[in-house]
Design a protein around this motif. Structure first.
Motif, mmCIF file in Angstrom:
data_model
loop_
_atom_site.group_PDB
_atom_site.id
_atom_site.type_symbol
_atom_site.label_atom_id
_atom_site.label_comp_id
_atom_site.label_asym_id
_atom_site.label_seq_id
_atom_site.Cartn_x
_atom_site.Cartn_y
_atom_site.Cartn_z
ATOM 1 N N UNK A 124 0.820 -1.212 0.000
ATOM 2 C CA UNK A 124 0.000 0.000 0.000
ATOM 3 C C UNK A 124 0.857 1.267 0.000
ATOM 4 N N UNK A 125 2.188 1.108 -0.068
ATOM 5 C CA UNK A 125 3.078 2.256 -0.101
ATOM 6 C C UNK A 125 3.381 2.854 1.259
ATOM 7 N N UNK A 126 3.151 2.100 2.339
ATOM 8 C CA UNK A 126 3.380 2.593 3.693
ATOM 9 C C UNK A 126 4.610 1.895 4.273
ATOM 10 N N UNK A 127 5.576 2.680 4.731
ATOM 11 C CA UNK A 127 6.765 2.165 5.422
ATOM 12 C C UNK A 127 6.592 2.475 6.905
ATOM 13 N N UNK A 128 6.785 1.474 7.757
ATOM 14 C CA UNK A 128 6.564 1.677 9.190
ATOM 15 C C UNK A 128 7.634 2.570 9.802
ATOM 16 N N UNK A 129 8.908 2.220 9.602
ATOM 17 C CA UNK A 129 10.073 2.984 10.027
ATOM 18 C C UNK A 129 10.426 2.854 11.503
ATOM 19 N N UNK A 130 9.664 2.122 12.273
ATOM 20 C CA UNK A 130 10.027 1.959 13.688
ATOM 21 C C UNK A 130 9.588 0.590 14.197
ATOM 22 N N UNK A 131 9.971 -0.459 13.467
ATOM 23 C CA UNK A 131 9.647 -1.825 13.874
ATOM 24 C C UNK A 131 10.526 -2.207 15.052
ATOM 25 N N UNK A 132 9.911 -2.625 16.150
ATOM 26 C CA UNK A 132 10.611 -3.021 17.370
ATOM 27 C C UNK A 132 9.620 -3.770 18.248
ATOM 28 N N UNK A 133 10.088 -4.494 19.257
ATOM 29 C CA UNK A 133 9.161 -5.274 20.098
ATOM 30 C C UNK A 133 8.075 -4.433 20.753
ATOM 31 N N UNK A 134 8.367 -3.171 21.085
ATOM 32 C CA UNK A 134 7.366 -2.312 21.709
ATOM 33 C C UNK A 134 6.176 -2.056 20.800
ATOM 34 N N UNK A 135 6.391 -2.148 19.483
ATOM 35 C CA UNK A 135 5.323 -1.873 18.525
ATOM 36 C C UNK A 135 4.688 -3.140 17.962
ATOM 37 N N UNK A 136 4.960 -4.268 18.576
ATOM 38 C CA UNK A 136 4.324 -5.532 18.205
ATOM 39 C C UNK A 136 3.412 -5.955 19.355
ATOM 40 N N UNK A 137 2.122 -6.057 19.091
ATOM 41 C CA UNK A 137 1.155 -6.458 20.108
ATOM 42 C C UNK A 137 0.791 -7.921 19.929
ATOM 43 N N UNK A 138 0.565 -8.612 21.042
ATOM 44 C CA UNK A 138 0.206 -10.028 21.036
ATOM 45 C C UNK A 138 -1.241 -10.169 21.471
ATOM 46 N N UNK A 139 -2.047 -10.761 20.606
ATOM 47 C CA UNK A 139 -3.475 -10.940 20.884
ATOM 48 C C UNK A 139 -3.656 -12.139 21.802
ATOM 49 N N UNK A 140 -3.919 -11.864 23.079
ATOM 50 C CA UNK A 140 -4.039 -12.936 24.070
ATOM 51 C C UNK A 140 -5.386 -13.657 24.019
#
Length: 415
Positions: A124-140
């Motif tokens: 879609x032409x979107x670059x995140x630019x800040x991939x890190x564990x803080x920005x990954x959520x886990x659906x419990x």
């Protein structure tokens, strides 16, 4: 205390604070939402507000099972907010803080989820630019995946780009978290989709090892390692998986895989990782991480951080700063000058090793090597002295009572 966000949303409770703003538990027309309210100084920046509005269509159109969808962007007076899906769970950093490292199967499954989310964003032409564990959520609340992993969703799309305005960064600043920055970002090049792949490969390394491949120590040293050092191998993982990590951590952006390719290759690895326990490797100590920036210590004493068992992940950019409660670290950093990037040791960064073994090249390893050399040298001198004395005694004893024939010499013939 509840507060209105625009005309459609109400924020009830703060979930976390970060350098970019505050995340609230909110309510909208369709039920519970997460509202990221950006700082007031950001909301008062007309240029940023304009970029915010421009990004609206791209962000609202990003829908994927592994992406936390942005439902709305609100501009209302001093309020600038992203309204997002509410995920019932925790973030990946919290999971790492608890478990230190994950089994290879769980780590690969989580990263494959994130890679699939990135593939949709990049398409879609979107670059995140800040991939890190803080920005990954886990659906419990969802079903468990391979290795007991929860479904992973990438969040905070667009925030780094919104903050990264020429007015704020000029030519001397970069946006991101030091441990996960691709080399081309450090060198001041514009971010492309490949920077997300580099960051995600760094996350995978961290999930497996318990530490990032180039992190530790002063932020300037971390940035330099991204540019000058090669990634140290992780013992105990299949070679196919290691080659994937190496390729995605390549210094040249064109050498890295695309997000869709990375996701597919990781899924292929899952069967051979089933039942494999977490790796048993030691984290390089803080003293070793700083060896390139100061002289060699006389004694190999453990650093306070390592002796206290303090885990080192992302390093704070301001000495003494306390981490944000939701670990949102979109912070400006100075781009190192070329001579700074050229400094320090070149080679393999922060080599992991089996538990209890000294890191090759570390102060502890060098001290041990020096002791072995001294011991061997002393032993050699003692042995040499013993051989010399023994030879002298043997020779002098034989000569004292020997006839010329016995000593191997001949007397001159008398005429």
């Amino acid at each position: 205390m509840a507060r209105k966000i625009g005309s459609r949303y109400t924020a009830h409770q703060i979930l976390g604070r970060g350098s970019a703003g505050t995340v609230w538990l909110g309510e909208g027309p369709d039920g519970p939402v997460a509202v990221k309210l950006l700082r007031e100084d950001l909301a008062s920046d007309e240029e940023l507000v304009g970029r915010f509005v421009q990004e609206r269509t791209a962000l609202l159109g990003l829908e994927h099972p592994n992406v936390v969808s942005v439902r709305d962007l609100v501009v209302d007076g001093n309020d600038l907010a992203l309204v997002m899906d509410l995920v019932r769970g925790t973030d990946l950093r919290t999971r790492l803080d608890r478990d230190r490292r994950l089994s290879p199967e769980a780590a690969v499954a989580i990263v494959a989820d994130v890679a699939e989310g990135l593939a949709a964003a990049h398409a879609a032409g979107v670059v995140h630019r800040d991939v890190k564990p803080e920005n990954v959520l886990l659906d419990m609340q969802g079903p468990l995946g391979p290795g007991g992993s929860h479904r992973a969703l990438l969040t905070d799309f667009g925030v780094a780009k919104l903050i990264d305005t020429p007015k704020r960064t000029r030519a001397t600043k970069i946006i991101g978290t030091p441990d996960y920055l691709a080399p081309e970002i450090v060198e001041g090049l514009p971010p492309r989709a490949s920077v997300d792949i580099y960051a995600l490969a760094t996350v995978l390394y961290e999930l497996l090892a318990g530490f990032t491949p180039f992190g530790g120590g002063h932020p300037g040293a971390v940035l330099r390692r991204h540019v000058t050092e090669t990634v140290a191998p992780l013992p105990g993982i299949p070679d196919e998986l290691w080659q994937l990590i190496v390729q995605c951590l390549a210094k040249a952006p064109a050498s890295r895989l695309r997000a869709s390719e990375l996701a597919a290759r990781l899924r292929e690895q899952l069967p051979m990782l089933a039942g494999m326990p977490p790796l048993d490797v030691d984290e390089p100590d803080a003293e070793a991480a700083e060896e390139g920036t100061r002289g060699e210590p006389d004694e190999a004493a453990p650093s306070p951080a390592s002796s206290a068992g303090v885990r080192r992940g992302s390093v704070p950019l301001v000495p003494g700063a306390r981490p944000d409660s939701n670990r949102d670290t979109h912070t400006s950093m100075r781009v190192p000058a070329p001579d700074e990037l050229a400094g320090g040791a070149h080679g393999t960064a922060r080599v992991p090793r089996a538990a209890g073994a000294p890191r090759p090249g570390s102060a502890r390893n060098r001290a041990s090597t020096r002791r072995r050399r001294i011991t061997l040298s002393v032993a050699g001198l003692v042995l040499a002295a013993a051989v010399g004395v023994g030879t002298w005694l043997a020779t002098s004893g034989d000569d004292a009572g020997a006839t010329p024939q016995e000593t191997g010499t001949s007397a001159p013939a008398m005429p």
